[in-house]
Write an enzyme that holds these catalytic residues in place. Structure first.
Site, PDB file in Angstrom:
ATOM      1  N   SER A 149       0.853  -1.190   0.000  1.00  0.00           N
ATOM      2  CA  SER A 149       0.000   0.000   0.000  1.00  0.00           C
ATOM      3  C   SER A 149       0.887   1.239   0.000  1.00  0.00           C
ATOM      4  O   SER A 149       2.018   1.197   0.510  1.00  0.00           O
ATOM      5  CB  SER A 149      -0.862   0.012   1.270  1.00  0.00           C
ATOM      6  OG  SER A 149      -1.438   1.283   1.472  1.00  0.00           O
ATOM      7  N   TYR A 162      -2.237  -1.049  10.063  1.00  0.00           N
ATOM      8  CA  TYR A 162      -2.250  -1.282   8.614  1.00  0.00           C
ATOM      9  C   TYR A 162      -0.932  -0.818   7.980  1.00  0.00           C
ATOM     10  O   TYR A 162      -0.296  -1.558   7.211  1.00  0.00           O
ATOM     11  CB  TYR A 162      -3.441  -0.527   8.019  1.00  0.00           C
ATOM     12  CG  TYR A 162      -3.687  -0.754   6.549  1.00  0.00           C
ATOM     13  CD1 TYR A 162      -4.517  -1.796   6.120  1.00  0.00           C
ATOM     14  CD2 TYR A 162      -3.114   0.071   5.588  1.00  0.00           C
ATOM     15  CE1 TYR A 162      -4.754  -1.993   4.766  1.00  0.00           C
ATOM     16  CE2 TYR A 162      -3.350  -0.131   4.236  1.00  0.00           C
ATOM     17  CZ  TYR A 162      -4.175  -1.160   3.838  1.00  0.00           C
ATOM     18  OH  TYR A 162      -4.408  -1.360   2.488  1.00  0.00           O
TER      19      TYR A 162
END
Ligand code: NDP
Length: 258
Positions: A149, A162
Site C-alpha cells: 500500500s 495497517y
C-alpha cells in the site's frame, strides 16, 4: 533473444493464483490476468463470491477454480495450493492480495485490531508466499506479487496497524527476492494509492471522504484498470529482469510531502 513485440506480456499457458479474489482489487486482477491468457485460481473465504468470479472468467474462455482460503490458517493455505496444483497444474504466478483494515487512533487501538491486521496483511502474506515459493523454487520459476500500500511509504492517522503491516510487506518482498532470485523466483510488490472498494467504500461515499479526495495530489481515486499495466509487467516475462522492486501506483499522491 531480442524481440520488439508485446508477446512477452502474454500469460497464455500460465496459471495464476489470486488471494482475496472475492472482491475489489483481487477480483479485478484475476480478470486482468485471465484476459492476458492465464488460467486462474481464485482464493478467499467467501466461496459464493468466488463462484461469481469463476463464472466470469470461464465466460472469457479460460479455466478457473475457486478455493476457500483463510490466509491466517497454515493448513488452509497448504490445502489451497495442493488442490490448485492437482486440479489445474503448477502455479507460476501468485498475487498475494488478501487484506483487511481496522482503523483506530493509536492511543485507542485494541490488541485485537492490531493483531488481526498484522496477522492477515503481513503474516498472511508471508505464509502464502512461503508455501508458494517452496513449490516454485523446486521448479526453478515463478513470480510472486505482494499487494502492499502507499501507506507503507507514508503514514496517516488511525492506520498504525495497517501501515506497519504494509511496510513489513515491502521488507518481506526484498528479503524473499534476495533469497529466491537464484532459484528463478521473482518477488515484487505493488503499493497502490486509493482505489474505491469494499475496504473503504463507506469512507469514500461520505462527504468527508469526498473532501479528502479533493486534497489528494491527483484529485481523484485510482480506477482499477490503472493497476493492469503494473500487474502484467510484474507477472509476465516482460518483467523477467525485475525482482525485489516496489511499484507505487498512486497518481503522485506520495510526492506531496508536507
Ligand atoms: P476488499 O475488502 O474489497 O478485498 C479484500 C479481500 O481480501 C477480499 O476478497 C477478502 O475476501 C480477502 N480477505 C480478507 N481476509 C482474508 C483472509 N483471512 N483470508 C483470505 N482472504 C481474505 O479490499 P481491496 O480489494 O481494496 O483490498 C485488496 C488489497 O489491496 C488489500 O491487501 C488492501 O490492503 C490493498 N490495498 C487496497 C487499497 C484501496 O484503496 N482499496 C489501497 C492500497 C492497498 P473474503 O472476505 O472473501 O475472505
Amino acid at each position: 533473444m531480442e524481440s520488439n513485440d508485446n508477446s512477452r506480456f502474454s500469460l497464455a499457458g500460465k496459471r495464476a493464483l489470486v488471494t482475496g479474489a472475492s472482491s475489489g482489487i483481487g477480483r479485478h486482477l484475476a480478470l486482468t490476468l485471465a484476459s492476458a491468457g492465464a488460467d486462474i485460481v481464485l482464493a478467499a473465504r467467501r466461496r459464493d463470491r468466488l463462484e461469481e468470479v469463476r463464472r466470469d472468467i470461464e465466460a472469457m474462455g479460460r479455466k478457473a477454480l475457486s478455493i476457500e482460503l483463510d490466509v491466517t490458517d497454515r493448513a488452509s493455505v497448504e490445502r489451497c495450493f495442493e488442490t490448485a496444483e492437482s486440479d489445474l497444474g503448477p502455479i507460476e504466478i501468485v498475487i498475494n492480495n488478501a487484506g483487511v483494515a481496522d482503523t483506530a487512533p493509536f492511543l485507542e487501538m485494541s490488541e485485537e485490531a492490531w493483531s488481526n491486521v498484522v496477522e492477515t496483511n503481513l503474516t498472511g502474506v508471508w505464509r502464502v508466499a512461503q508455501v508458494a515459493a517452496r513449490r516454485m523454487a523446486g521448479r526453478g520459476k515463478g513470480s510472486i506479487i505482494n499487494i502492499s500500500s502507499a501507506l507503507a511509504l507514508a503514514v496517516q492517522r488511525n492506520q498504525a496497524n495497517y501501515a506497519s503491516a504494509k511496510a513489513g510487506v515491502l521488507q518481506l518482498t526484498r528479503a524473499m527476492a534476495l533469497e529466491l532470485g537464484r532459484s528463478g523466483v521473482r518477488v515484487n510488490a505493488i503499493a497502490p494509492g486509493y482505489f474505491q472498494t469494499e475496504i473503504n467504500a463507506d469512507f469514500f461515499d461520505s462527504q468527508q471522504g469526498q473532501g479528502y479526495v479533493e486534497k489528494l495530489f491527483p484529485r481523484r481515486l485510482g480506477t482499477l484498470d490503472e493497476l493492469d499495466g503494473p500487474i502484467l509487467l510484474l507477472a509476465s516475462d516482460a518483467g523477467s529482469f525485475i525482482t525485489g522492486s516496489v511499484l507505487a501506483v498512486e497518481g503522485g499522491a506520495l510526492l506531496k510531502g508536507f
